[in-house]
Design a protein around this motif. Structure first.
Motif, mmCIF file in Angstrom:
data_model
loop_
_atom_site.group_PDB
_atom_site.id
_atom_site.type_symbol
_atom_site.label_atom_id
_atom_site.label_comp_id
_atom_site.label_asym_id
_atom_site.label_seq_id
_atom_site.Cartn_x
_atom_site.Cartn_y
_atom_site.Cartn_z
ATOM 1 N N ASN A 92 0.539 -1.505 0.155
ATOM 2 C CA ASN A 92 -0.216 -0.237 0.055
ATOM 3 C C ASN A 92 1.103 1.678 0.135
ATOM 4 O OD1 ASN A 92 -2.232 -1.628 0.215
ATOM 5 N ND2 ASN A 92 -2.249 -1.564 2.381
ATOM 6 N N SER A 115 4.251 6.785 1.396
ATOM 7 C CA SER A 115 3.519 6.726 3.013
ATOM 8 C C SER A 115 3.245 4.864 2.687
ATOM 9 C CB SER A 115 2.165 6.994 3.585
ATOM 10 O OG SER A 115 1.330 6.255 2.350
ATOM 11 N N PHE A 116 3.903 3.715 3.464
ATOM 12 C CA PHE A 116 3.242 2.155 3.129
ATOM 13 C C PHE A 116 3.317 2.110 4.380
ATOM 14 C CE2 PHE A 116 8.075 3.256 2.422
ATOM 15 C CZ PHE A 116 8.328 2.662 3.892
ATOM 16 N N GLU A 117 2.629 0.494 4.228
ATOM 17 C CA GLU A 117 2.959 -0.418 5.690
ATOM 18 C C GLU A 117 3.225 -1.234 5.760
ATOM 19 O OE1 GLU A 117 0.178 -0.259 7.341
ATOM 20 O OE2 GLU A 117 -0.541 1.294 6.512
ATOM 21 N N THR A 118 3.894 -1.754 6.792
ATOM 22 C CA THR A 118 5.261 -3.054 6.822
ATOM 23 C C THR A 118 5.125 -3.692 8.109
ATOM 24 O OG1 THR A 118 6.645 -2.096 8.980
ATOM 25 C CG2 THR A 118 6.404 -0.782 6.159
ATOM 26 N N GLY A 121 3.883 -1.805 11.283
ATOM 27 C CA GLY A 121 2.674 -1.093 11.366
ATOM 28 C C GLY A 121 3.420 -0.158 9.891
ATOM 29 N N LYS A 122 2.908 1.381 10.164
ATOM 30 C CA LYS A 122 2.400 2.223 8.910
ATOM 31 C C LYS A 122 3.762 3.048 9.153
ATOM 32 C CE LYS A 122 -0.078 5.521 6.768
ATOM 33 N NZ LYS A 122 -1.365 6.279 6.545
ATOM 34 N N GLU A 124 5.495 6.710 7.030
ATOM 35 C CA GLU A 124 5.711 7.955 6.577
ATOM 36 C C GLU A 124 6.680 8.786 6.816
ATOM 37 O OE1 GLU A 124 1.151 9.258 6.233
ATOM 38 O OE2 GLU A 124 2.499 11.751 7.464
#
Length: 700
Positions: A92, A115-118, A121-122, A124
């Motif tokens: 994402n 920003s991205f999900e890992t 967690g997020k 940014e």
């Protein structure tokens, strides 16, 4: 003629020119589009970022300024980006706030937010991308900071999984049924092996030498490495006295001692899920196993990893979500010395919750020890609160073996055992025989067709309604007078209860049984097979109806359900709801109110007291002087046809404290298969008496 030919040739030439011209236009258009992208660095940045989630690292590399770079540098770019982005589990990815920075000369710069999900967690952050103009247009000046602003070329990105501790399964007193324990990992160090080492180890592990050799052939194995090949029970030296008095433990201790003497074999202590009661509570506690690819597919986004475990049966499976917890995860930038520089993202781990059961582990163990050689089951409950104190299925298996790992031979032995140790009997339905008679009596009184003091008359040891039954007879074992309800219960008179069922009629009996929970789901944490009164929709014949009166015919009952029905005889006719999750305030919940009238429950209770305390009662073997007990025996005949004399018998005994003021109230319902040659229900009475002797001795 010649002019016509020339005209045709000219037309062909014009068509060819038009065709090739079209191709040239298309190629030119494509090049123009490519150049347009290369002339627009903002779009170049957007496309570059879009390649990350698609794992298109080569395409990303081609968009960078590669002048003068070697194949090795390209490989480094691909490996670094793939290792970091895939390691953190990026998804994402979104770009926003792209703004151009005013520069002079050939370079263009853009500020942007990504920003991205890992896995942790997020993430940014704001960043900057620089582009330089080349012959082909603009190219990205790539640096490690494109991945994360403070990342340098000598830094690494480290992902740390913080394993959540799986919750424990506890009994009512906090004693552990399942939790973290210690085990022994038996391994081989290839460089230290001698000629017969593997052969000797395989013999002691009861496995094929090929199984060990396959593990030694893994790609990662080197001479000095420890290669695990088996997981065994941890034998503590401090338990020397216990070891010497336990034959099985002594054998295991000696086996492990011999393994340690084999050159190249080493032991290592490991943490492992442990089941403290083993066989005694295996069907209740269940077990965990390593997740499979199918599990990961079935439970996406639920926190499972390739090294996770998952509950497969029993409480482990039923309360998997509560027990498993949620792993934490942290992503760090680490410098070349291994020091942590900056945390990029992090999720705090959440340990699993402990599950506390109403089970009394001492009682559970006592019932298991008494019946462990039998095919059967036992249910114990507090008849006033509905708390289940024990749930035992025998024969059993050691659920620790599923965690340590079983050989194919062990698995085959379990599956091929004719006594079916893996089969959970307390979840099933069984022919109840005479323990069903109080139920039929209660229905008869409820329906107004049974007067407890009416004398049904002495019919001898066999009886049939009329000649329409042919040669079929209902038989019983004792003659007595007067033939009233209390005596019929004490002497377990089949004829009496066959008559009660016939008076009731199939329609009324079916309706009454459904009101008692037949053909419906038991409101209990563990899913049980539903009790039934017929293999078809209705009781089909008069003989089937008569047989149903004394628990034969096609009556099949779940033991926990039957225990709940018996609780009504102590609670003014109200059936108590059974439950398994411990509650600090032990408040009863009525499942079926007024299942029997107060008159019916009182009359039946008096009869059940007589079963245990009257010298002629079938349960007199359990009589005590210190505590008033009541109950009912039962022997169910299982045969292919009425004339079959080779069928097996199921022995039952329901026994409970009849005084509400007793210190430790209890109701036990035990069943054992194949008791025809071991004393019928008397065999079960003897075993339950031994359990009760121990149970009550603990309160003195």
């Amino acid at each position: 003629m010649r002019k016509k030919l020339r005209h045709k040739e000219k037309k062909k030439i014009r068509r060819a020119l038009l065709f090739f011209g079209g191709i040239i236009v298309l190629i030119g258009g494509a090049n123009a589009a490519g150049n347009l992208l290369q002339e627009n660095p903002e779009k170049l940045l957007t496309e570059y970022m879009a390649h990350i989630e698609q794992k298109e690292y080569e395409e990303m590399y081609e968009m960078t300024d590669t002048d003068g770079q070697s194949p090795e540098q390209k490989q480094h770019f691909i490996e670094r980006n793939s290792r970091i982005y895939e390691g953190i589990g990026i998804k994402n990815l979104k770009l926003s706030n792209i703004t151009e920075k005013k520069n002079k000369g050939k370079m263009k710069s853009f500020f942007y937010t990504v920003s991205f999900e890992t896995e942790a967690g997020k993430v940014e952050f704001d960043n900057q991308a620089n582009f330089v103009r080349c012959k082909e247009g603009y190219k990205l000046l790539w640096q490690d900071s494109m991945i994360y602003p403070t990342l340098t070329e000598t830094d690494k990105v480290q992902v740390s999984v913080l394993k959540a501790k799986r919750g424990q399964i506890l009994d009512r007193n906090g004693k552990r049924l399942a939790g973290q324990g210690r085990a022994v990992s038996v391994g081989v160090v290839p460089g230290k092996l001698e000629e017969h080492s593997l052969e000797d180890l395989a013999a002691l592990l009861d496995t094929d030498i090929e199984n060990i050799e396959n593990k030694l052939e893994a790609d990662w194995v080197k001479d000095g490495f420890f290669v695990p090949v088996a997981t065994l029970q941890k034998i503590h030296e401090i338990d020397r006295m216990k070891i010497e008095t336990n034959e099985e433990m002594m054998k295991e201790y000696e086996r492990q001692r011999q393994m340690k003497e084999i050159p190249g074999v080493q032991f290592s202590d490991i943490e492992i899920r442990t089941y403290d009661m083993g066989e005694a509570a295996a069907h209740l506690a269940g077990y965990v196993q390593a997740v499979t690819a199918e599990d990961l597919e079935k439970h996406p986004n639920e926190g499972y990893r390739s090294d996770s475990v998952i509950g497969r049966s029993g409480m482990e499976g039923l309360y998997e979500k509560e027990l498993k917890g949620n792993d934490g995860c942290e992503i760090w930038i680490v410098d070349k010395t291994g020091e942590k520089k900056e945390k990029i993202a992090g999720i705090t781990k959440e340990d699993g919750k402990d599950i506390r059961l109403t089970i009394d582990s001492e009682l559970q163990m006592q019932l298991y020890e008494q019946f462990k050689e039998d095919e059967g089951c036992s249910v114990a409950m507090d008849p006033y609160t509905g708390e289940i104190l024990a749930l035992v299925s025998t024969p059993s298996y050691d659920n620790n073996d599923f965690v340590r790992g079983m050989s194919e031979e062990q698995w085959d032995t379990l599956n091929e055992n004719e006594k079916r140790p893996l089969y959970n009997r307390f979840r099933q339905i069984w022919c109840p025989g005479s323990v069903f008679k109080p139920v039929v009596a209660g229905i008869g009184i409820n329906e107004g067709i049974l007067d407890p003091n009416e004398d049904f008359g002495n019919e001898g040891l066999s009886w049939q309604k009329d000649s329409s039954w042919g040669d079929y007879q209902v038989t019983t074992l004792h003659e007595y007078e007067p033939v009233i309800l209390k005596n019929a219960l004490i002497y377990s008179d089949n004829i009496y209860f066959a008559k009660v069922a016939l008076r009731t009629g199939s329609e009324r009996l079916e309706r009454a049984l459904e009101q008692l929970g037949f053909n419906q789901k038991l409101p209990f944490e563990i899913e049980m097979v539903q009790s039934q009164y017929s293999n078809t929709e209705h009781i089909e014949t008069e003989i089937q109806l008569a047989d149903s009166g004394y628990g034969q015919g096609q009556i099949l009952v779940n033991p926990v359900h039957l225990a709940s029905i018996y609780s009504a005889f102590l609670n003014g006719g109200n059936m108590i709801k059974p439950y398994l999750l411990y509650e600090e305030k032990q408040e009863s919940e009525i499942w079926i109110p007024e299942a029997f009238s107060q008159e019916a429950s009182a009359e039946i209770l008096e009869g059940l007291k007589g079963v245990i305390n009257d010298p002629g009662g079938t349960g007199y073997g359990a009589c005590r002087e210190d505590i008033l007990l009541a109950g009912k025996t039962g022997t169910a005949e299982l045969k292919a046809a009425k004339e079959d004399h080779t069928g097996t018998e199921i022995g039952w005994f329901a026994v409970f404290t009849a005084d509400k003021n007793v210190e430790r109230p209890i109701l036990i319902l035990s069943m054992a298969e194949n008791v025809k040659d071991t004393g019928g229900s008397g065999y079960v009475v003897k075993k339950d008496k031994a359990v009760l002797d121990q149970y009550f001795s603990m309160q003195k």
